[in-house]
Design a protein around this motif. Structure first.
Motif, mmCIF file in Angstrom:
data_model
loop_
_atom_site.group_PDB
_atom_site.id
_atom_site.type_symbol
_atom_site.label_atom_id
_atom_site.label_comp_id
_atom_site.label_asym_id
_atom_site.label_seq_id
_atom_site.Cartn_x
_atom_site.Cartn_y
_atom_site.Cartn_z
ATOM 1 N N GLY A 54 3.609 -4.531 -3.610
ATOM 2 C CA GLY A 54 3.384 -4.150 -2.224
ATOM 3 C C GLY A 54 4.595 -3.663 -1.467
ATOM 4 O O GLY A 54 4.458 -3.146 -0.356
ATOM 5 N N GLN A 55 5.780 -3.805 -2.039
ATOM 6 C CA GLN A 55 6.952 -3.466 -1.244
ATOM 7 C C GLN A 55 7.267 -1.973 -1.287
ATOM 8 O O GLN A 55 6.886 -1.249 -2.208
ATOM 9 N N GLY A 56 7.981 -1.541 -0.246
ATOM 10 C CA GLY A 56 8.560 -0.212 -0.188
ATOM 11 C C GLY A 56 10.053 -0.338 0.000
ATOM 12 O O GLY A 56 10.638 -1.421 -0.148
ATOM 13 N N PHE A 57 10.694 0.750 0.375
ATOM 14 C CA PHE A 57 12.153 0.740 0.500
ATOM 15 C C PHE A 57 12.637 -0.189 1.613
ATOM 16 O O PHE A 57 13.667 -0.848 1.466
ATOM 17 N N TYR A 58 11.902 -0.242 2.727
ATOM 18 C CA TYR A 58 12.347 -1.090 3.835
ATOM 19 C C TYR A 58 12.456 -2.544 3.386
ATOM 20 O O TYR A 58 13.468 -3.217 3.627
ATOM 21 N N ASP A 59 11.403 -3.049 2.719
ATOM 22 C CA ASP A 59 11.398 -4.432 2.251
ATOM 23 C C ASP A 59 12.467 -4.654 1.179
ATOM 24 O O ASP A 59 13.172 -5.665 1.191
ATOM 25 N N ALA A 60 12.562 -3.699 0.256
ATOM 26 C CA ALA A 60 13.524 -3.853 -0.834
ATOM 27 C C ALA A 60 14.952 -3.921 -0.307
ATOM 28 O O ALA A 60 15.773 -4.720 -0.789
ATOM 29 N N LEU A 61 15.260 -3.099 0.683
ATOM 30 C CA LEU A 61 16.601 -3.128 1.270
ATOM 31 C C LEU A 61 16.851 -4.438 2.010
ATOM 32 O O LEU A 61 17.944 -5.008 1.940
#
Length: 367
Positions: free
Chosen positions: A221-228
């Protein structure tokens, strides 16, 4: 080769020193979710470890609250939740257990425990409170049982508990070599259906093919915002990583400004990873539908992002997984048999992805 010593006499160079040894990850999970238990519960996690070595250390992680670990052991995993070797106790700064705050990590003292590449370990621990956990079920052969049962050598009993829980990382002390971490979403974490097996996910298949660890930091479910936002605790906390593989962005597609945001966040991530590892970036897989964002926007943005990646804008180390999973006549469709729902790869899709990653890393990565 010869050198001149201080006495102006020629002598042979001494033999090369043995290969350096160090702790590097043989197993890892990002553990973004949280699982709480009010009373002491024994968990027996069955995990594959992708390093040869003579000593290990295990890092535990709390969930969204404090966690108390009472006692922990490690052994070779047997069938049906039993142990295949005598359990060895873990210690933490010399103590049998510990208590940590929410989202904190705690690493055991190194313990003598020889392991071989892809051994299956049983990590058994008694804990209460909030434990960090995986977002999907992907660890068959793992169990949970209420009470203190860490020293049980037979089948643990209790109930099947096939989410990764508590155990974030297993480091193995061995010859220093290449060690990869895969950063991604559900495609990397290994989601295929409601019940999965991390051993079928593409990072594990690359690991098995190359004989080097490719540990998994995928979060469904994650994208770049969450990953960062979680990069420090889920990736940069690892020691001994040499290479990172990034397959992210499919969950970011859809808004009118998504493409520029993805590109900016990709570059931010690459900048943060640059001092940490050599980074390999994958193109995004076909997407036959969108569960949330307008699909027509997704269809437009995804090929544009892949073209941008192939241009070298994110660096030269590109793995083109779209090219080996798409239909020749339609960039938006998977090849027959390679997907389960138009978004997630099937087990066969993971195999095809792993074959391409393996090929690129052998030809361009020096493996």
């Amino acid at each position: 080769m010869l050198v001149l010593n201080d006495g102006r006499e020629v002598q042979a160079v001494p033999p090369f020193a043995p290969p350096a040894t160090s702790f590097q990850p043989g197993f890892h999970q990002a553990l973004r979710a949280s699982h709480s238990t009010g009373s002491v519960t024994t968990f027996r996690m069955r995990v594959p470890v992708a390093r040869d070595g003579g000593r290990i250390r295990v890092t535990f992680r709390a969930g969204n609250g404090s966690m108390t670990l009472v006692r922990a052991t490690v052994a070779q995993a047997g069938a049906n939740g039993a142990l295949a070797s005598t359990p060895v106790k873990l210690s933490f700064d010399g103590a049998e257990g510990f208590t940590v705050d929410a989202r904190s990590r705690k690493t055991s003292d190194p313990v003598d425990f020889p392991v071989a590449f892809r051994d299956e370990l049983a990590i058994t621990f008694e804990a209460r409170g909030a434990l960090a956990a995986s977002t999907i079920s992907a660890f068959p052969g793992s169990f949970a049982r209420v009470g203190n049962h860490a020293l049980v050598t037979g089948a643990l009993g209790g109930t099947l508990f096939d989410r990764a829980v508590g155990v974030a990382t297993v480091d193995v002390e061995g010859s220093t070599g290449r060690a990869f971490v895969a950063i991604g979403d559900s495609i990397t974490e290994g989601y295929v259906d409601t019940k999965n097996d991390t051993r079928n996910a593409w990072p594990a298949k690359v690991e098995a093919a190359l004989g080097v660890p490719v540990v998994n930091a995928g979060v469904s479910g994650q994208g770049f915002y969450d990953a960062l936002a979680h990069l420090d605790g889920e990736v940069l906390a690892l020691q001994g990583i040499t290479d990172c593989i990034v397959l992210l962005g499919t969950n970011d597609l859809g808004d009118k400004d998504s493409l520029s945001l993805i590109q900016a966040r990709m570059n931010t991530m690459l900048g943060r990873l640059a001092p940490f590892c050599r980074t390999w970036v994958s193109t995004l897989l076909p997407k036959e539908k969108s569960n949330y964002a307008p699909y027509e926007v997704v269809k437009s943005q995804r090929p544009e992002l892949n073209t941008w990646l192939r241009s070298g804008a994110a660096g030269p180390d590109i793995i083109d997984l779209e090219a080996v999973t798409r239909q020749p006549a339609n960039v938006h469709l998977f090849l027959d048999g390679l997907d389960v729902d138009g978004i997630h790869p099937s087990v066969e899709g993971h195999r095809v992805m792993a074959d391409e990653v393996t090929r690129v890393l052998r030809e361009e990565g020096g493996l």
